[in-house]
Design a protein around this motif. Structure first.
Motif, PDB file in Angstrom:
ATOM      1  N   LEU A 119       1.687  16.713  -5.941  1.00 45.04           N
ATOM      2  CA  LEU A 119       1.797  15.892  -7.142  1.00 45.04           C
ATOM      3  C   LEU A 119       0.408  15.529  -7.640  1.00 45.04           C
ATOM      4  CD1 LEU A 119       4.567  13.451  -5.918  1.00 45.04           C
ATOM      5  CD2 LEU A 119       4.865  15.302  -7.532  1.00 45.04           C
ATOM      6  N   ASN A 154       4.679   8.583  -3.414  1.00 45.60           N
ATOM      7  CA  ASN A 154       4.852   9.936  -3.968  1.00 45.60           C
ATOM      8  C   ASN A 154       4.582  10.999  -2.912  1.00 45.60           C
ATOM      9  OD1 ASN A 154       5.319   8.714  -6.368  1.00 45.60           O
ATOM     10  ND2 ASN A 154       3.329   9.152  -7.257  1.00 45.60           N
ATOM     11  N   ALA A 155       3.501  10.782  -2.138  1.00 48.74           N
ATOM     12  CA  ALA A 155       3.137  11.773  -1.113  1.00 48.74           C
ATOM     13  C   ALA A 155       4.239  11.867  -0.059  1.00 48.74           C
ATOM     14  CB  ALA A 155       1.810  11.396  -0.467  1.00 48.74           C
ATOM     15  N   TYR A 156       4.821  10.741   0.327  1.00 49.76           N
ATOM     16  CA  TYR A 156       5.909  10.736   1.307  1.00 49.76           C
ATOM     17  C   TYR A 156       7.106  11.517   0.755  1.00 49.76           C
ATOM     18  CZ  TYR A 156       4.058   7.329   4.683  1.00 49.76           C
ATOM     19  OH  TYR A 156       3.342   6.713   5.659  1.00 49.76           O
ATOM     20  N   GLN A 157       7.489  11.166  -0.476  1.00 45.69           N
ATOM     21  CA  GLN A 157       8.674  11.810  -1.064  1.00 45.69           C
ATOM     22  C   GLN A 157       8.456  13.303  -1.266  1.00 45.69           C
ATOM     23  OE1 GLN A 157       9.436   9.170  -4.532  1.00 45.69           O
ATOM     24  NE2 GLN A 157      11.423   8.804  -3.596  1.00 45.69           N
ATOM     25  N   ALA A 158       7.259  13.656  -1.722  1.00 44.62           N
ATOM     26  CA  ALA A 158       6.985  15.073  -1.997  1.00 44.62           C
ATOM     27  C   ALA A 158       6.981  15.909  -0.728  1.00 44.62           C
ATOM     28  CB  ALA A 158       5.638  15.199  -2.715  1.00 44.62           C
ATOM     29  N   ASN A 159       6.638  15.287   0.393  1.00 42.00           N
ATOM     30  CA  ASN A 159       6.531  16.053   1.628  1.00 42.00           C
ATOM     31  C   ASN A 159       7.718  15.840   2.571  1.00 42.00           C
ATOM     32  OD1 ASN A 159       3.802  17.465   1.507  1.00 42.00           O
ATOM     33  ND2 ASN A 159       3.298  15.383   0.901  1.00 42.00           N
ATOM     34  N   TRP A 167       6.838  15.719  11.238  1.00 45.87           N
ATOM     35  CA  TRP A 167       8.044  15.244  10.570  1.00 45.87           C
ATOM     36  C   TRP A 167       8.890  16.411  10.069  1.00 45.87           C
ATOM     37  CZ3 TRP A 167      10.255  10.816  11.151  1.00 45.87           C
ATOM     38  CH2 TRP A 167      11.408  10.576  10.417  1.00 45.87           C
ATOM     39  N   ASP A 204       0.653   5.432  -4.949  1.00 46.83           N
ATOM     40  CA  ASP A 204       1.010   6.857  -4.940  1.00 46.83           C
ATOM     41  C   ASP A 204       1.268   7.383  -3.539  1.00 46.83           C
ATOM     42  OD1 ASP A 204       0.807   6.922  -7.667  1.00 46.83           O
ATOM     43  OD2 ASP A 204      -1.308   7.451  -7.663  1.00 46.83           O
ATOM     44  N   VAL A 205       1.124   6.532  -2.510  1.00 44.62           N
ATOM     45  CA  VAL A 205       1.457   6.956  -1.143  1.00 44.62           C
ATOM     46  C   VAL A 205       2.951   7.305  -1.085  1.00 44.62           C
ATOM     47  CG1 VAL A 205       1.596   6.227   1.274  1.00 44.62           C
ATOM     48  CG2 VAL A 205      -0.361   5.545  -0.111  1.00 44.62           C
ATOM     49  N   GLU A 252       0.836  -1.211   0.000  1.00 48.58           N
ATOM     50  CA  GLU A 252       0.000   0.000   0.000  1.00 48.58           C
ATOM     51  C   GLU A 252       0.876   1.268   0.000  1.00 48.58           C
ATOM     52  OE1 GLU A 252      -2.371   0.723   3.458  1.00 48.58           O
ATOM     53  OE2 GLU A 252      -3.546   2.269   2.466  1.00 48.58           O
ATOM     54  N   LEU A 296      10.722   5.370   6.457  1.00 45.34           N
ATOM     55  CA  LEU A 296       9.825   5.549   7.605  1.00 45.34           C
ATOM     56  C   LEU A 296       8.661   4.553   7.541  1.00 45.34           C
ATOM     57  CD1 LEU A 296       9.267   7.393  10.132  1.00 45.34           C
ATOM     58  CD2 LEU A 296       7.619   8.577   8.692  1.00 45.34           C
ATOM     59  N   ALA A 334      -0.673  11.422  -6.159  1.00 44.13           N
ATOM     60  CA  ALA A 334      -0.237  11.185  -4.773  1.00 44.13           C
ATOM     61  C   ALA A 334      -1.418  10.607  -4.018  1.00 44.13           C
ATOM     62  CB  ALA A 334       0.219  12.481  -4.129  1.00 44.13           C
ATOM     63  N   SER A 335      -1.107   9.813  -3.027  1.00 42.80           N
ATOM     64  CA  SER A 335      -2.168   9.181  -2.257  1.00 42.80           C
ATOM     65  C   SER A 335      -1.703   9.061  -0.808  1.00 42.80           C
ATOM     66  CB  SER A 335      -2.455   7.803  -2.853  1.00 42.80           C
ATOM     67  OG  SER A 335      -3.522   7.205  -2.184  1.00 42.80           O
ATOM     68  N   VAL A 367       9.272  13.209   3.668  1.00 49.19           N
ATOM     69  CA  VAL A 367       9.311  12.091   4.620  1.00 49.19           C
ATOM     70  C   VAL A 367      10.143  10.972   4.003  1.00 49.19           C
ATOM     71  CG1 VAL A 367       7.913  10.366   5.827  1.00 49.19           C
ATOM     72  CG2 VAL A 367       7.058  12.688   5.552  1.00 49.19           C
ATOM     73  N   PRO A 368      11.192  10.495   4.685  1.00 49.69           N
ATOM     74  CA  PRO A 368      12.008   9.433   4.085  1.00 49.69           C
ATOM     75  C   PRO A 368      11.192   8.155   3.874  1.00 49.69           C
ATOM     76  CG  PRO A 368      12.656   9.825   6.362  1.00 49.69           C
ATOM     77  CD  PRO A 368      11.665  10.881   6.016  1.00 49.69           C
TER      78      PRO A 368
END
Lengths: 238, 269
Positions: B71, A82-87, B92, A79-80, A74, A93, B74-75, A89-90
């Motif tokens: 993006l 993508n959200a981590y990378q864009a914000n 974070w 795309d989760v 998941e 994690l 993104a999800s 968050v390593p």
């Protein structure tokens, strides 16, 4: 640190909201315990001696192999990521949080079994609780690391389920938790040694602490952690 | 450096296919900049390289300030609640979230709603809020209004203008030409991995040529003309109507939409 701790607490809550984790970590092991505990102790009264250990191995193997990979898919195959990378968050994690949360869930469920098995089926408390808990903790860590490889390497939940079941079934059938491994043909005994559950069960049922059964678990753990690192790097690279 | 973003000679290949063939971009602080291009032009690759999400082969990228990235794809975990996502990224990034921003985007209403229960528009608003949590200086928005209803588009456009008024620089990728025309100060059009045009919308119009659309409504109906020389053409058209003694009821002249100009550039006409 507060971000990490918040993440751990949040993942814990997400796991409780996720039916997969509840079913694999609590519902199925409890049902299996209720049914098989009764059958084992009726058919083989001696199984009371190792009921807690065998049910713990079953719970850990099921919860880790079947429960963890979908959570990782998941995060890392959707795309989760993508959200981590864009914000900022390593990506590691997600792996840490899901593993820590699953670790705690499995430890809790194993402890529940440890408490209710003697009451429900007159199961015997392990003669060396220290050895049992060291073995339990090590087995949980190893099983989760193997499950993490599946979750990081496979691209969709259908394939993770297939692969998880392919590992889960021989783990439970050949590890000695269903019936003594000395009843199995030699080839199956050897094949059983490929699975961490076999070594974990053997260690937890030992009368004395020896490294003989613990070392293979550590070797698998180290290899699995290294593989997870490589897979994570592959997932990160665009 | 007074520019918010400077890109020099950005190159990126996938195997043997060179997707970006040396892109140069310069975005001033406090403007809304649109990066346009047909599918496959290299827009997403360029954006992802600039955002630091994708490695590039050569060139340089200088970003002056903190980035916030929304993006298109993104999800979040399906069971996470709006407020939990905000707190996770807030903690974070070690920042305090601006609650007025959450209210302006309507994210405060999503606090206890799980991600899987949110509509497309609500998810977009939440992701925009997450991009803005660290109070970025430059905000990347990839198709920000895709999937939004008209009301959602209007309120998001208003919020993007608010961000500009706060001095933030916005880099927008969009397929919606009306949105770009309406919002953006500057545009760049990517074609085959190169910048085919960079400038303002009116500069694009000038660059494409003196192309005009004339729409004349008469007692006999509506007629449309596409001309290059507006002065001579209009006189000639009107003379024609006059000679035929046709009554003219209305005349509209415009220089063509951004979409028409974009298509000309993108097709290399």
């Amino acid at each position: 640190m507060s971000g990490f701790l918040y993440g751990v607490a949040l993942q814990w809550k997400l796991d409780l909201r996720s039916k997969t984790m509840l079913i694999t970590c609590y519902a199925v092991p409890l049902m299996f315990f209720a049914v098989m505990g009764g059958i084992f102790t009726s058919v083989m009264p001696d199984s009371r001696e190792t009921l807690i250990q065998s049910m713990s191995v079953f719970t850990v193997t099921l919860g880790a192999l079947i429960g963890l990979p979908p959570s990782l898919v998941e995060i890392y195959r959707s795309d989760v990521k993508n959200a981590y990378q864009a914000n900022g968050v390593p990506l590691s994690l997600g792996l840490f949080l899901t593993n820590i949360s699953a670790f705690v869930h499995l430890l809790i469920m194993s402890f529940i079994l440890y408490v209710i098995a003697p009451v429900a089926f007159d199961a015997k408390i392990p003669a060396h609780p220290g050895t049992y808990f060291v073995g339990l903790i090590t087995l949980i860590a190893v099983s989760l690391s193997v499950a993490s490889i599946i979750g990081l390497a496979v691209k969709n939940t259908a394939n993770t389920s297939m692969l998880s079941i392919l590992l889960f079934l021989p783990s439970t059938m050949l590890s000695g938790i269903m019936f003594p491994s000395n009843m199995l043909p030699k080839v199956f005994v050897i094949a059983g040694k490929l699975f961490p559950a076999t070594w974990g069960y053997a260690f937890m049922t030992e009368s004395n602490f020896t490294w003989h059964n613990l070392l293979p678990l550590f070797v698998v753990l180290i290899i699995a952690v290294l593989l997870c690192g490589l897979l994570l790097k592959r997932v990160e690279t665009r | 450096m007074t520019d918010a973003l400077q890109v020099r000679g950005l190159r990126k290949s996938y195997g043997k296919k060179e997707v970006l063939k040396g892109i140069d971009l310069c975005i001033r602080k406090g403007v809304i900049f649109a990066l346009l291009g047909v599918n496959g032009a290299g827009k997403t690759t360029a954006l992802e390289c600039i955002e630091g999400l994708r490695k590039y082969d050569s060139g340089s990228i200088a970003i002056n300030g903190r980035m916030g990235i929304q993006l298109q794809s993104a999800s979040l975990p399906v069971h996470i609640k709006g407020i939990e996502a905000v707190h996770l990224f807030e903690k974070w990034n070690k920042v305090s979230v601006n609650t007025s921003m959450l209210t302006a985007l309507g994210v405060d209403n999503l606090a206890n709603k799980q991600y899987q229960e949110m509509s497309t528009g609500q998810k977009r608003r939440l992701h925009l809020a997450l991009a803005l949590i660290s109070d970025p200086d430059i905000v990347f928005l990839d198709e920000p209004t895709a999937g939004l209803d008209i009301e959602g588009r209007i309120s998001l456009h208003e919020y993007i203008r608010t961000l500009k008024a706060q001095g933030k620089t916005i880099l927008l990728a969009s397929h919606d030409m009306a949105e770009v025309e309406n919002l953006c100060d500057n545009i760049a059009i990517l074609k085959d991995g190169r910048i085919a045009f960079a400038g303002t919308v009116s500069e694009l119009t000038r660059a494409v040529g003196k192309h005009y659309n004339i729409c004349i409504k008469t007692s006999q109906g509506m007629e449309k003309f596409e001309v290059d020389n507006i002065g001579e053409s209009l006189i000639s058209i009107l003379k024609g109507y006059h000679e035929k003694e046709i009554e003219i009821q209305d005349i509209q002249v415009n220089r063509g939409s951004l979409e028409q100009h974009f298509v000309k550039i993108a097709r290399g006409e």
